[in-house]
Design an enzyme around this catalytic site. Structure first.
Site, PDB file in Angstrom:
ATOM      1  N   TYR A  26       0.288  -0.504   7.770  1.00 38.85           N
ATOM      2  CA  TYR A  26      -0.690  -1.084   6.849  1.00 38.85           C
ATOM      3  C   TYR A  26      -0.087  -2.282   6.115  1.00 38.85           C
ATOM      4  O   TYR A  26       1.051  -2.220   5.627  1.00 38.85           O
ATOM      5  CB  TYR A  26      -1.147  -0.029   5.859  1.00 38.85           C
ATOM      6  CG  TYR A  26      -2.364  -0.438   5.070  1.00 38.85           C
ATOM      7  CD1 TYR A  26      -3.531  -0.827   5.717  1.00 38.85           C
ATOM      8  CD2 TYR A  26      -2.353  -0.424   3.685  1.00 38.85           C
ATOM      9  CE1 TYR A  26      -4.657  -1.198   4.994  1.00 38.85           C
ATOM     10  CE2 TYR A  26      -3.471  -0.782   2.951  1.00 38.85           C
ATOM     11  CZ  TYR A  26      -4.623  -1.176   3.622  1.00 38.85           C
ATOM     12  OH  TYR A  26      -5.735  -1.543   2.902  1.00 38.85           O
ATOM     13  N   ARG A  39      -1.204  -4.017   3.386  1.00 39.19           N
ATOM     14  CA  ARG A  39      -1.352  -4.195   1.933  1.00 39.19           C
ATOM     15  C   ARG A  39      -0.503  -3.129   1.250  1.00 39.19           C
ATOM     16  O   ARG A  39      -0.919  -1.999   1.084  1.00 39.19           O
ATOM     17  CB  ARG A  39      -2.817  -4.087   1.516  1.00 39.19           C
ATOM     18  CG  ARG A  39      -3.655  -5.251   2.001  1.00 39.19           C
ATOM     19  CD  ARG A  39      -5.077  -5.218   1.465  1.00 39.19           C
ATOM     20  NE  ARG A  39      -5.835  -6.377   1.923  1.00 39.19           N
ATOM     21  CZ  ARG A  39      -6.525  -6.410   3.053  1.00 39.19           C
ATOM     22  NH1 ARG A  39      -6.589  -5.327   3.823  1.00 39.19           N
ATOM     23  NH2 ARG A  39      -7.164  -7.502   3.419  1.00 39.19           N
ATOM     24  N   ASP A  45      -5.737   2.937   0.058  1.00 40.67           N
ATOM     25  CA  ASP A  45      -5.450   2.221  -1.172  1.00 40.67           C
ATOM     26  C   ASP A  45      -6.669   2.350  -2.072  1.00 40.67           C
ATOM     27  O   ASP A  45      -7.622   3.055  -1.738  1.00 40.67           O
ATOM     28  CB  ASP A  45      -5.086   0.759  -0.908  1.00 40.67           C
ATOM     29  CG  ASP A  45      -6.166   0.007  -0.138  1.00 40.67           C
ATOM     30  OD1 ASP A  45      -7.301   0.522  -0.024  1.00 40.67           O
ATOM     31  OD2 ASP A  45      -5.884  -1.092   0.360  1.00 40.67           O
ATOM     32  N   HIS A  74       2.884   3.418   0.062  1.00 38.22           N
ATOM     33  CA  HIS A  74       2.896   3.104   1.481  1.00 38.22           C
ATOM     34  C   HIS A  74       4.321   2.791   1.913  1.00 38.22           C
ATOM     35  O   HIS A  74       5.212   2.569   1.113  1.00 38.22           O
ATOM     36  CB  HIS A  74       2.029   1.873   1.777  1.00 38.22           C
ATOM     37  CG  HIS A  74       0.563   2.108   1.611  1.00 38.22           C
ATOM     38  ND1 HIS A  74      -0.113   3.049   2.326  1.00 38.22           N
ATOM     39  CD2 HIS A  74      -0.350   1.497   0.818  1.00 38.22           C
ATOM     40  CE1 HIS A  74      -1.385   3.018   1.981  1.00 38.22           C
ATOM     41  NE2 HIS A  74      -1.550   2.088   1.058  1.00 38.22           N
ATOM     42  N   GLU A 118     -13.211   1.522   8.442  1.00 39.52           N
ATOM     43  CA  GLU A 118     -13.770   0.326   7.804  1.00 39.52           C
ATOM     44  C   GLU A 118     -14.195  -0.757   8.784  1.00 39.52           C
ATOM     45  O   GLU A 118     -15.170  -1.461   8.547  1.00 39.52           O
ATOM     46  CB  GLU A 118     -12.758  -0.263   6.807  1.00 39.52           C
ATOM     47  CG  GLU A 118     -12.566   0.612   5.579  1.00 39.52           C
ATOM     48  CD  GLU A 118     -11.597  -0.001   4.586  1.00 39.52           C
ATOM     49  OE1 GLU A 118     -11.606  -1.228   4.442  1.00 39.52           O
ATOM     50  OE2 GLU A 118     -10.820   0.742   3.970  1.00 39.52           O
ATOM     51  N   ASP A 168      -9.084   2.880   4.419  1.00 35.57           N
ATOM     52  CA  ASP A 168      -7.696   2.554   4.093  1.00 35.57           C
ATOM     53  C   ASP A 168      -7.184   3.390   2.918  1.00 35.57           C
ATOM     54  O   ASP A 168      -7.938   3.764   2.018  1.00 35.57           O
ATOM     55  CB  ASP A 168      -7.562   1.065   3.757  1.00 35.57           C
ATOM     56  CG  ASP A 168      -7.794   0.189   4.980  1.00 35.57           C
ATOM     57  OD1 ASP A 168      -7.671   0.690   6.107  1.00 35.57           O
ATOM     58  OD2 ASP A 168      -8.111  -1.004   4.793  1.00 35.57           O
ATOM     59  N   GLU A 220      -9.108   0.299  -2.868  1.00 34.36           N
ATOM     60  CA  GLU A 220     -10.353  -0.156  -2.256  1.00 34.36           C
ATOM     61  C   GLU A 220     -10.825   0.834  -1.191  1.00 34.36           C
ATOM     62  O   GLU A 220     -12.010   1.152  -1.105  1.00 34.36           O
ATOM     63  CB  GLU A 220     -10.169  -1.548  -1.632  1.00 34.36           C
ATOM     64  CG  GLU A 220     -10.033  -2.671  -2.643  1.00 34.36           C
ATOM     65  CD  GLU A 220     -11.290  -2.864  -3.478  1.00 34.36           C
ATOM     66  OE1 GLU A 220     -12.399  -2.777  -2.933  1.00 34.36           O
ATOM     67  OE2 GLU A 220     -11.152  -3.103  -4.695  1.00 34.36           O
TER      68      GLU A 220
END
Length: 947
Positions: free
Chosen positions: A334, A336, A106, A381, A18, A104, A108
């Site tokens: 990570y 988030r 997740d 996570h 990203e 990532d 998103e």
């Protein structure tokens, strides 16, 4: 097989992440045969306006970017500022044999990976590569163990995106029509704003209560030391067996909740103190209990944001920005995450450091585990922790500044989570005595001793309440037993007043949203950023203060869109979205029910969507269609008292008494940075008593135009009234001469002569040896000289009219001073800032006094003074400024701050035009970059409106 051995057999692999920073780090771990490139976030999204929608779509689809009539099909377009990057990725893919989507792990990130696959249309094998830390071992393991795209996660993200688009694009225009242009509404944003407004309403309605008690200092009569003090302080707790009222016994109306407690006023408290002056006291009871405190769980997103706010003064947004850098550079996992779980590798690393740094006595026999507390946690996570199988100590990282501070916080919390409990004893001592008038008085004192600090050796959690005692605070009491005689060394009478509920801080608002299960932890930073950026909330110290504008917005939403800002309804929506993500509900029927309502045929089977609550979802479309019942003036008006109303107008808040065009009507602007609970009737009267309206000064002898003085939104000014028929628009438009009053002038004393002199500015002082014109001008920061692009400040406003060319040339002959306050001694020294560890002083700047540690400057607020400011207040102002980050200029603010100025001299204009022609090519290139940035900004603004 390792990446290196794979590539030895030939082939080229494209890895898409990203961010460029992450790409650089990962490239170093993969080596030859791998090309690592960044998508730079989302490459595709819903269109930002009808102009971006393909021509084949018409009607509502062009407005919403979602085809609500055909199963809410989203219309995706490649972002204008990402088209060049997409071309680059396609070119790299054409030269590759395999594609690894390494965004990532997740929702998103999964959605970005899916969009990349949809846009790039790869003809080579595609792998989904996931990892939660950027270390060599983790990256190589991710390459060796790819998985397929998780379409359920993609669907979940898409449903949220569509929902937020519908909410933002349907409700925001209502705010534009009924409150003010440019406003936005959002599924979580609006609820967060409501929370802040409701807290301010509580403060406005709050009535303070006064109560009194006694504090006694009692002596044992023996020598003491640190472990066994000779005296203790105890507070009066009961009189004749009746508990003495404390703050918690009063309601927000200022009344005591129960007549079972004794409410002491000042007179009774002083009388009791006098009656106890010669009383004998003794220990009535000693109650000792074991004290035990377990470590705090490792950080997840919200707890990291809260602690960084409490301990480091970081805002939620800046915390996530710093954490992102730490993650991308391989220092933490990570950031988030909803999880408090540590991997076996992390537990082993933490336990090893406990033994190494604190000794085996601080290590529990078994590893500690922490159960998740977040309902419907998004992904599995790990908690946020230092990366790797051996944690680097902060000193070993080489980090500096904010990254060092945040890494240290994460490292300490992680290590502490695997340490032993803190243990000790808590003690309560009751002391009694009888007054001369026969009343029985009982005092109480509590103490705590920690015999083994355990995890507290490494880390102690902060508190939202600055007056709260932290877990490691000890209060030692003398070693006394029941019946011991004590003497009263001092009895003091203490008065107290109840306080209104504290305003939210970023940390406490995040905590409140999470406890109410509204929104998701990964979005809280952006939500708080949005309500700050939109002007719904501003900061006063660390407190979040709602603007008067937010009162109008929330009033409209509560009155006409009640369910959309209902806390339980919003939390249920979150549950439904999670059920869709888990495959327990279908997105399309749920969206139909939300948008069209259950009674609409298009809702179809939607009645089966959601959680079975028949009243859970209504028809958003119907709500926003019937706007006739919304009275714009009514929803923006709030009573202050004594016939005064606070109104929120298109140019800001103002107070008003009576109706316009009626006798006795009064109106005055309200400072936009005024906290709503500070707008009392008395203050409103002061505002209304100030001079307002037009003050006719007379006619300009040269033109015959009437000259008036006015009190404008940005301060008092003078202007001319142009004759009827004067063109105000078009090529021949004439603008009235206007000038702000000097600081030494006021509306009720300014004269016609003063006004004409002011409007004569800027004044041409002369030209220098090279023919460049020098003018004297009055600007937003005071009087100054201008020669081309070189400006020099003048000491006094009078110099604007009397400075000579020689004096001006003498000023320009001197080296330009970069900051007039630099040479001045500080006004006050405050000490060492706990965050930057640099000396903090108060200085006098061009905008007034400010605090600085040499790196960060923060202007004193209107309620601060140089004489009264404390070190703690200075540190708080600096922490707030750091949290805000660099100042951002918006078009709206620029318009607000820029004073009206006369056109510059022709010679300067000509010089600028000549320079512009010489740099046409460079500017054309810059224009393209600017256009791309504007498009990106629009896209970001659209996303914010959707939230």
């Amino acid at each position: 097989m390792s990446p290196t051995s794979e590539t030895a057999h030939g082939g080229r692999r494209l890895v898409i992440v990203e961010s460029p920073a992450k790409a650089k780090t990962i490239k170093g771990y993969l080596g030859p045969g791998y090309v690592v490139e960044a998508s730079v976030g989302h490459i595709r999204d819903l269109p930002n306006g009808a102009a971006e929608v393909p021509e084949k779509y018409t009607g509502e689809v062009r407005r919403l970017g979602v085809d609500v009539e055909h199963d809410f099909q989203p219309i995706y377009v490649v972002n204008a500022d990402k088209k060049a990057q997409v071309r680059k990725l396609k070119e790299l893919l054409a030269e590759s044999d395999e594609l690894y989507l390494a965004t990532d792990e997740d929702r998103e990130g999964e959605a970005i990976a899916w969009h990349l696959q949809e846009v790039l249309k790869p003809k080579v094998p595609v792998h989904r590569m996931v990892f939660h830390e950027i270390t060599k071992d983790a990256i190589r393991a991710a390459v060796a163990n790819p998985r397929e795209l998780n379409t359920r996660m993609v669907d979940a993200q898409e449903t949220r995106r569509i929902l937020d688009r519908l909410y933002g694009y349907e409700v925001s225009p209502v705010l534009w029509k009924k409150v003010m242009r440019g406003l936005s509404a959002g599924r979580v944003q609006s609820v967060a704003t409501r929370l802040v407004v409701e807290r301010e309403r509580e403060r406005i309605a709050f009535s303070s209560a006064e109560y009194w008690d006694l504090t006694g200092t009692f002596s044992t009569g023996r020598a003491g030391d640190a472990s066994d003090p000779s005296s203790l302080a105890a507070r009066l707790s009961a009189v004749d067996g009746r508990r003495v009222a404390q703050g918690r016994d009063f309601g927000p109306d200022g009344r005591i909740k129960s007549d079972q407690v004794l409410h002491l006023d000042e007179a009774n408290a002083r009388a009791l103190a006098a009656a106890l002056e010669n009383a004998s006291f003794s220990v009535r009871s000693v109650e000792s209990k074991p004290y035990r405190r377990s470590p705090y769980a490792p950080f997840r997103t919200t707890t990291l944001q809260q602690e960084a706010s409490r301990k480091l003064g970081f805002g939620a947004k800046s915390t996530m920005q710093v954490a992102q850098k730490l993650y991308e550079n391989g220092f933490i996992t990570y950031m988030r995450t909803d999880s408090t779980t540590l991997s076996d590798t992390a537990v082993s690393a933490a336990r090893a450091q406990v033994t190494q740094l604190y000794g085996a006595s601080y290590l529990p026999d078994k590893p500690r585990t922490y159960a998740g507390k977040v309902k419907n946690a998004q992904e599995a996570h790990e908690a946020i922790r230092p990366s790797g199988d051996r944690f680097r100590t902060p000193a070993e990282t080489g980090l500096t500044g904010d990254q060092f501070k945040l890494y240290e916080l994460i490292w300490k919390r992680t290590v502490a989570s695997q340490m032993k409990d803190a243990v000790g004893n808590s003690v309560t001592v009751k002391i009694g005595g009888r007054s001369s008038d026969g009343r029985d008085a009982e005092f109480s004192a509590s103490g705590k001793t920690i015999t083994f600090h355990g995890f507290m050796k490494a880390y102690v959690e902060g508190a939202d309440d600055p007056n709260a005692e932290l877990d490691d605070r000890e209060r030692r009491l003398p070693q006394v037993t029941e019946g011991d005689a004590l003497s009263a060394e001092e009895l003091s009478v203490d008065g107290h007043a109840t306080k209104p509920p504290a305003r939210y801080t970023e940390a406490s608002l995040v905590k409140e949203l999470e406890e109410r299960e509204i929104g998701r932890p990964s979005t809280y930073a952006s939500i708080i950023g949005t309500i700050l950026d939109r002007g719904y909330v501003f900061k006063k110290g660390t407190a979040l203060v709602p603007s008067f504008l937010s009162f109008a917005v929330v009033n409209l939403l509560e009155t006409h869109f009640g369910r959309l800002v209902d806390y339980d309804f919003t939390a249920k929506m979150e549950d439904d979205l999670d059920r869709i993500a888990q495959g327990e509900a279908q997105a399309v029927p749920w969206l139909k029910r939300f948008y069209f309502g259950e009674g609409d045929d298009r809702a179809g089977a939607a009645a089966g969507a959601g959680n079975g609550d028949g009243d859970h979802l209504g028809g958003l479309k119907e709500l926003v269609t019937d706007l006739g019942a919304i009275d714009a003036r009514e929803i923006s008006s709030f009573p202050v008292g004594d016939g005064i109303m606070l109104r929120v107008g298109r140019y800001g808040p103002y107070v008003e008494r009576g109706e316009k065009d009626q006798e006795g009507h009064q109106r005055a602007d309200v400072p936009e940075d005024l906290a709503p609970d500070e707008l009392t009737v008395g203050y409103a009267e002061e505002l209304l008593a100030k001079p307002s309206g037009d003050f006719e000064l007379g006619a300009d002898p040269a033109t015959g135009h009437q000259i008036v003085a006015k009190d404008g939104r940005y301060g008092p000014y003078v202007t001319e009234i142009l004759p009827d028929g004067t063109p105000k628009t078009g090529k021949n438009a004439v603008k009235p001469r206007t000038a702000s009053l000097f600081k030494s002038m006021s509306l009720d004393t300014v004269t016609l002569e003063d006004a004409l002199r002011l409007m004569s500015l800027p004044r041409v002082v002369g030209v220098d040896a090279e023919g460049v014109e020098i003018t004297a001008q009055n600007g937003r920061y005071g009087p100054y000289l201008k020669k081309g692009t070189d400006s020099r400040s003048l000491e006094t406003e009078d110099q604007l009219f009397n400075i000579t060319l020689d004096e001006a040339l003498a000023i320009y002959a001197q080296p330009k001073q970069r900051g007039r306050a630099a040479a001045k001694p500080p006004l006050k020294e405050l000490g060492t800032d706990p965050v930057s560890e640099r000396p903090v002083v108060v200085k006098d700047g061009r905008f007034g006094p400010y605090v600085t540690d040499g790196e960060t400057n923060a202007t004193l607020r209107t309620d601060d003074s140089v004489e009264a400011i404390t070190p703690e207040r200075g540190y708080e102002l600096l922490a707030e400024k750091r949290a805000k980050g660099p100042a951002k200029k918006t078009a709206k603010k620029a318009v607000k701050k820029a004073p009206a100025k006369k056109a510059p001299a022709k010679k300067a204009t000509t010089a600028k035009k000549t320079a512009a022609k010489k740099t046409t090519t460079a500017k054309a290139t810059a224009a393209k970059t600017t256009a791309a940035k504007k498009t990106a900004a629009k896209t970001a603004a659209s996303a914010k409106a959707d939230q």
